[in-house]
Design an enzyme around this catalytic site. Structure first.
Site, PDB file in Angstrom:
ATOM      1  N   GLY A 141       0.815  -1.210   0.000  1.00 25.08           N
ATOM      2  CA  GLY A 141       0.000   0.000   0.000  1.00 25.08           C
ATOM      3  C   GLY A 141       0.841   1.248   0.000  1.00 25.08           C
ATOM      4  N   PRO A 192       2.509   4.862   1.177  1.00 32.49           N
ATOM      5  CG  PRO A 192       4.487   5.994   0.668  1.00 32.49           C
ATOM      6  CD  PRO A 192       3.222   5.499   0.048  1.00 32.49           C
ATOM      7  N   GLY A 213      -0.721   2.507   7.108  1.00 34.86           N
ATOM      8  CA  GLY A 213      -0.804   1.689   8.318  1.00 34.86           C
ATOM      9  C   GLY A 213      -0.284   0.280   8.183  1.00 34.86           C
ATOM     10  CD  GLU A 263      -4.208  30.572  -6.961  1.00 36.25           C
ATOM     11  OE1 GLU A 263      -5.058  29.649  -6.913  1.00 36.25           O
ATOM     12  OE2 GLU A 263      -3.021  30.374  -7.261  1.00 36.25           O
TER      13      GLU A 263
END
Length: 619
Positions: free
Chosen positions: A204, A206, A209, A427
């Site tokens: 999985g 990083p 878990g 933006e």
């Protein structure tokens, strides 16, 4: 025994030996007398004998002086006439009774060897020290333990982690619960002829878990747990890696049933034959030994291997086959329910204000891993402490979320008025594009305050988690990313470098649409390029592309066509909503930051207030 570790102990012993030798070999040396005093005593006839040894003369007087001493040492100056001739003449003239020349005394053989022996001892101690440091320290008893495993064994840890500490990974816990049940009650499985998996590979991204799940298995099983990193096998010397693998499994067999956890196994388990130059790789020898220990001629009952990696694509196929790693558990990103469970776990011990709703927080954090969520709550706690508040409020959590996603705001950075206007329109273009084309995203904040590596940012969040993206949704992503560049062109009649990261994202999406997702009108349902998501140097370097130059040109044209069409649509949309664009930019220049609710109000009311002319930018 801890006092006998380290180079300092041996250095102290060596110094003590030198002091003892010096003490026992020291003699009672006579006091010194000047050469002029010697001549005076000779003229007075008070010198009984003189013994000359190179430039030092030992004299004995007839009458004592200075504490009743009769023997003295005289240093003969080198610039005087030959001392031997002077003393011989004094002997002839009866001024002294005896004169003789002696050779320097030879020290014992062991004394002459002391400097050499001392140097050798010091060099050996220095060598031991550096070897000890290179092997990770820990004292003299580890100096020669190159081939010993560095695995840490945990048994009955008081602060153990269980499955209750792991949230947002229910299916993963179910897979690993079978391992725990087998270790606790293997008879039930054996009676049915079942074979428990010898190895479980946790895969999985990083922060999801993987290591935490391994710790939970250790806490639940109640058996010895050996943990080691893949990089701990290969270090300084050739052959050490294979030796450490053997030693690790020998320890595990002695403590069976037990669990061996190898974190970041890709450091030692990567694809063999992938090294550049064709040379022998020490990792390959270590991997070969690991393969043999996991499923070779030896019996390896009761030892279960857990391993974790975020690069399964580079692991050797022999390592992944059934019989070694029988089961692969994919630990992915948590969904909204999983994020809420993770928030409940990490909010324990943190006082939350009444306005904090964990379900709402889970909804605005899509794509967050468990580590991200823990970091988010920790940052919120730090912001609360900085503000001298007693409880973590919704405002602190929201600020922490923006800080984690975008980086800390750099309010002290000085920007020119021209740069502020460019950033404001850029933006504003992103935010207006999101509102116009996206039905799944919502603007949370628009800011022209520099944060992280960006000069400003538009923060948005998806309304729900998605597993798939349609072609129209990908086009929407491209339009949103191009909103800043299009706004600059409309208001300035020129563009800036501020859209570089946006263009990189746009090109990546468009190229994936053509080469990976089969979304090109001309090329249809075809994919191009390597199947591997990431290039592994050595394995993929020599692989040629699976399409011709003519097809490559078509791919480039299709990518360009997608981007150009999306850009024209973006420009058209922003021109139609120029009033909203101008109004939002004006508010940004005034306040520097616009929250989501205020943005919605500006978007709805800008047209009603009437159009304002597009301001001309200075510079």
């Amino acid at each position: 025994m801890k006092y006998f570790k380290g180079i300092s102990f041996y250095i102290i012993i060596f110094i003590l030996i030198l002091v003892i030798i010096t003490f026992f070999t020291a003699t009672d040396n006579p006091p010194k007398m000047s050469y002029s005093e010697l001549l005076t005593e000779m003229k007075a006839g008070n010198v009984k004998s003189i013994g000359l040894q190179t430039d030092t003369a030992t004299i004995e007087l007839k009458k004592p002086k200075e504490n009743n001493r009769t023997k003295f040492v005289v240093i003969v100056p080198p610039d005087v006439t030959s001392a031997s001739e002077r003393f011989t003449a004094a002997l002839d003239n009866k001024l002294i009774e005896d004169f003789h020349v002696t050779q320097p005394p030879q020290p014992p053989w062991w004394v002459s060897m002391l400097p050499t022996v001392g140097l050798v001892i010091i060099l050996i101690l220095i060598w031991f020290f550096f070897i000890q440091q290179s092997q990770g320290g820990g004292g003299g008893n580890r100096v020669m333990s190159f081939g010993k495993s560095r695995a840490k064994m945990t048994v009955d840890d008081k602060k153990k982690i269980t499955f209750e500490n792991v949230a947002g990974a229910d299916e993963e816990k179910e897979e690993l619960a079978e391992i725990v049940e087998f270790l606790k009650a293997p008879k039930k499985f054996v009676e049915l002829g079942a074979r428990i998996p010898k190895g479980v590979l946790l895969v999985g991204p990083p922060g999801t878990g993987k290591t935490l799940l391994a710790k939970a298995v250790s806490g639940e099983a109640g058996v010895p747990f050996f943990s080691i990193s893949g990089s701990d096998f290969v270090e300084m010397f050739v052959g050490v890696g294979a030796s450490r693998v053997r030693d690790l499994f020998e320890q595990a067999k002695k403590n069976a049933p037990c669990i061996v956890f190898i974190d970041e196994i890709d450091a030692v388990g990567r694809h063999r034959g992938a090294g550049l130059g064709g040379g022998h790789d020490e990792r390959e020898q270590t991997l070969n030994q690991l393969l043999v220990e996991m499923d070779g001629f030896g019996i390896n009952e009761g030892v279960i291997i857990l391993a974790a990696t975020n690069r399964p694509d580079i692991l050797d196929p022999a390592l992944l086959r059934p019989g070694r790693f029988d089961r692969r558990v994919v630990v992915g990103l948590p969904d909204i329910k999983g994020r809420e469970q993770i928030l409940k776990v990490h909010s324990r011990g943190k006082p939350l204000a009444d306005d904090v709703r964990l379900d709402d927080l889970a909804r605005i954090t899509p794509g967050f891993t468990g580590a991200d969520i823990e970091n988010l709550l920790n940052e919120a706690a730090l912001l609360t402490a900085r503000a001298n508040k007693k409880k973590i409020g919704n405002e602190e959590i929201k600020e922490a979320a923006f800080k984690v996603m975008m980086g800390p705001e750099k309010k002290s950075r000085v920007m020119s008025e021209h740069d502020k206007k460019v950033t404001a329109y850029h933006e504003a273009g992103h935010a207006i594009a999101i509102k116009l084309v996206s039905s799944s995203q919502k603007v949370d904040r628009v800011s022209i305050i520099p944060a992280g590596m960006a000069g400003g940012y538009t923060a948005s969040r998806p309304q729900e988690d998605k597993s798939y993206h349609t072609r129209s949704q990908l086009i929407e992503e491209i339009i949103i990313a191009l909103g800043g560049r299009a706004a600059e062109e409309i208001t300035m009649d020129e563009v800036s470098t501020g859209a570089s990261s946006d263009l990189k994202k746009v090109n990546q999406i468009a190229r994936n649409m053509v080469t990976k997702y089969g979304m090109s009108e001309k090329l249809g349902n075809m994919i191009f390029g390597n199947d591997n998501d990431e290039v592994f140097i050595g394995r993929d370097l020599a692989q040629a592309r699976n399409y011709s130059d003519e097809l490559a040109a078509i791919i480039d044209n299709e990518v360009k066509s997608i981007i150009d069409n999306a850009y024209q649509k973006t420009v058209s949309l922003l021109r139609e909503n120029i009033v909203r664009l101008n109004k939002l930019a004006e508010v940004l220049l005034e306040k520097e930051k616009v929250e989501g609710a205020e943005f919605e109000e500006i978007f709805e009311n800008a047209v009603l207030e009437g159009s304002s002319q597009t301001p001309q930018l200075e510079g």
